[in-house]
Design a protein around this motif. Structure first.
Motif, PDB file in Angstrom:
ATOM      1  N   LEU A   1      12.769  61.685  51.479  1.00 20.94           N
ATOM      2  CA  LEU A   1      13.178  60.646  52.423  1.00 20.94           C
ATOM      3  C   LEU A   1      13.492  61.237  53.792  1.00 20.94           C
ATOM      4  CD1 LEU A   1      13.686  57.551  52.267  1.00 20.94           C
ATOM      5  CD2 LEU A   1      16.121  58.076  51.991  1.00 20.94           C
ATOM      6  N   LEU A   2      14.137  62.405  53.819  1.00 22.17           N
ATOM      7  CA  LEU A   2      14.524  63.020  55.083  1.00 22.17           C
ATOM      8  C   LEU A   2      13.317  63.387  55.948  1.00 22.17           C
ATOM      9  CD1 LEU A   2      17.455  65.375  54.004  1.00 22.17           C
ATOM     10  CD2 LEU A   2      17.600  63.255  55.310  1.00 22.17           C
ATOM     11  N   SER A   3      12.205  63.704  55.312  1.00 21.11           N
ATOM     12  CA  SER A   3      11.008  64.048  56.084  1.00 21.11           C
ATOM     13  C   SER A   3      10.088  62.857  56.282  1.00 21.11           C
ATOM     14  CB  SER A   3      10.240  65.174  55.388  1.00 21.11           C
ATOM     15  OG  SER A   3       9.780  64.766  54.111  1.00 21.11           O
ATOM     16  N   THR A   4      10.044  61.950  55.311  1.00 21.39           N
ATOM     17  CA  THR A   4       9.097  60.838  55.372  1.00 21.39           C
ATOM     18  C   THR A   4       9.507  59.792  56.401  1.00 21.39           C
ATOM     19  OG1 THR A   4       8.534  61.157  53.035  1.00 21.39           O
ATOM     20  CG2 THR A   4       7.940  59.047  54.029  1.00 21.39           C
ATOM     21  N   VAL A   5      10.796  59.505  56.503  1.00 17.03           N
ATOM     22  CA  VAL A   5      11.251  58.477  57.453  1.00 17.03           C
ATOM     23  C   VAL A   5      10.904  58.837  58.895  1.00 17.03           C
ATOM     24  CG1 VAL A   5      13.278  57.328  58.424  1.00 17.03           C
ATOM     25  CG2 VAL A   5      13.044  57.543  55.947  1.00 17.03           C
ATOM     26  N   PRO A   6      11.298  60.033  59.389  1.00 23.83           N
ATOM     27  CA  PRO A   6      10.902  60.360  60.771  1.00 23.83           C
ATOM     28  C   PRO A   6       9.400  60.486  60.934  1.00 23.83           C
ATOM     29  CG  PRO A   6      11.953  62.246  59.712  1.00 23.83           C
ATOM     30  CD  PRO A   6      12.173  61.085  58.818  1.00 23.83           C
ATOM     31  N   ALA A   7       8.700  60.975  59.899  1.00 26.22           N
ATOM     32  CA  ALA A   7       7.242  61.093  59.993  1.00 26.22           C
ATOM     33  C   ALA A   7       6.599  59.719  60.152  1.00 26.22           C
ATOM     34  CB  ALA A   7       6.681  61.806  58.761  1.00 26.22           C
ATOM     35  N   CYS A   8       7.056  58.748  59.364  1.00 29.50           N
ATOM     36  CA  CYS A   8       6.504  57.391  59.463  1.00 29.50           C
ATOM     37  C   CYS A   8       6.842  56.752  60.810  1.00 29.50           C
ATOM     38  CB  CYS A   8       7.035  56.530  58.314  1.00 29.50           C
ATOM     39  SG  CYS A   8       6.371  56.957  56.691  1.00 29.50           S
ATOM     40  N   LEU A   9       8.056  57.002  61.302  1.00 33.61           N
ATOM     41  CA  LEU A   9       8.451  56.471  62.603  1.00 33.61           C
ATOM     42  C   LEU A   9       7.539  57.017  63.702  1.00 33.61           C
ATOM     43  CD1 LEU A   9      10.381  54.957  64.507  1.00 33.61           C
ATOM     44  CD2 LEU A   9      11.847  56.989  64.497  1.00 33.61           C
ATOM     45  N   PHE A  10       7.312  58.318  63.683  1.00 41.35           N
ATOM     46  CA  PHE A  10       6.478  58.932  64.707  1.00 41.35           C
ATOM     47  C   PHE A  10       5.012  58.538  64.560  1.00 41.35           C
ATOM     48  CE2 PHE A  10       9.750  62.598  65.009  1.00 41.35           C
ATOM     49  CZ  PHE A  10      10.559  61.788  65.800  1.00 41.35           C
TER      50      PHE A  10
END
Length: 313
Positions: A25-34
């Protein structure tokens, strides 16, 4: 510490499903946002004729394509490692080749964009005849060709290994784990040093040329100042692109020297700031600074259907 020891350390760290979920979750959330921001800017660049047929926006679009593809591939590799999924050498090699191809595009496109700004300020009367759609297309094809040839050369190191494509990897898929030939590591270092030194010198030369041109009485001072700021941002972007190459060495150095809990959090922070964030800075820099792109981008980001406050034709 070897890549095998590094991956064994990773496997021990993600020892339960809760940790897998939290750190995914910590990596996927910012990745999806960007990815959403990058995708929106890419759509915006294709939504208006002035954005589709202006050379610097064409270059920006290709830079975004490379950065977005790089972000997708690295996120897939991160999730596979967190989930302890192992691949064959063939599959891992294909994924890491795409990652290397796209990561090699960014500095080369930045060089072309820097030269375009230099020509725009130093030779304003000849800019339209030099920076044409045709010449821009040639430059883009050249950047993709250079990066592709680099990956072909890297893969030539595998010719001595037979039936490698169907062999299951002992470690998780990463750029430092899948290549069984240590010569590739030396080749990568030489190529990376050559590209970034050449790119850095080119951007610095462009910046110096713009500074000299700015002192000329015939130069548009506002345009020269804007170009200087843009070129400084290009230098920062080159540094951020280079940071991708030190990600794994940093983790390998830390894996054996800090506690597990500390390492896991440091790894996620490094991943977000070294891998994910640089892939999105292009959108933030150009999408919000450029007066032509900004209203279109904000309209699409906010999903507004009202007329733009600034007319873009």
């Amino acid at each position: 510490m070897s890549s095998s020891q590094f991956n064994n350390t990773i496997e021990q760290q993600y020892s339960n499903s809760l940790e897998i979920f939290v750190f995914s979750l910590l990596s996927t959330v910012p990745a999806c946002l960007f990815l959403f921001i990058n995708g929106t800017l890419m759509f915006s660049l294709r939504s208006k004729p002035v954005l589709r047929y202006t050379c610097r926006y064409i270059l920006l679009y290709n830079l975004l394509v490379a950065d977005t593809a790089q972000l997708v591939v690295t996120q897939v590799l991160s999730l596979l490692a967190i989930s302890r999924v192992k691949l064959t050498y063939g599959v891992c090699g294909t994924i890491t080749t795409i990652a290397n191809l796209t990561s090699g595009i960014s500095p080369l496109i930045l060089v072309v964009m820097s030269l375009e700004r230099y020509v725009a300020v130093s030779y304003p009367l000849r800019h339209a005849s030099i920076i044409t759609i045709k010449n821009t297309a040639v430059a883009i094809i050249a950047t993709w060709t250079v990066s592709s040839l680099n990956n072909v050369t890297r893969n030539l190191f595998l010719l001595e290994f037979e039936n490698l494509g169907s062999v299951m990897m002992k470690d998780f898929c990463s750029d430092v784990a899948w290549f069984p030939n240590s010569l590739c590591e030396y080749y990568d270092k030489v190529y990376t040093a050559f590209v970034f030194i050449s790119a850095g010198l080119t951007v610095i030369f462009s910046y110096a040329g713009v500074v000299i041109a700015a002192n000329s009485a015939s130069t548009d001072k506002a345009s020269a100042l804007k170009a200087r700021k843009t070129l400084l941002l290009h230098i920062i972007q080159l540094g951020l692109s280079l940071s991708y190459t030190i990600y794994y060495p940093l983790l390998i150095a830390l894996a054996g020297s800090v506690k597990r809990v500390v390492f896991v959090w440091v790894q996620r922070v490094f991943y977000v700031f070294i891998i994910i964030l640089p892939r999105c800075l292009t959108s933030l820099i150009y999408g919000l600074r450029d007066k032509t792109i900004r209203p279109v981008l904000l309209q699409h980001l906010c999903c507004k259907r009202k007329a733009l406050s600034e007319t873009v034709t």
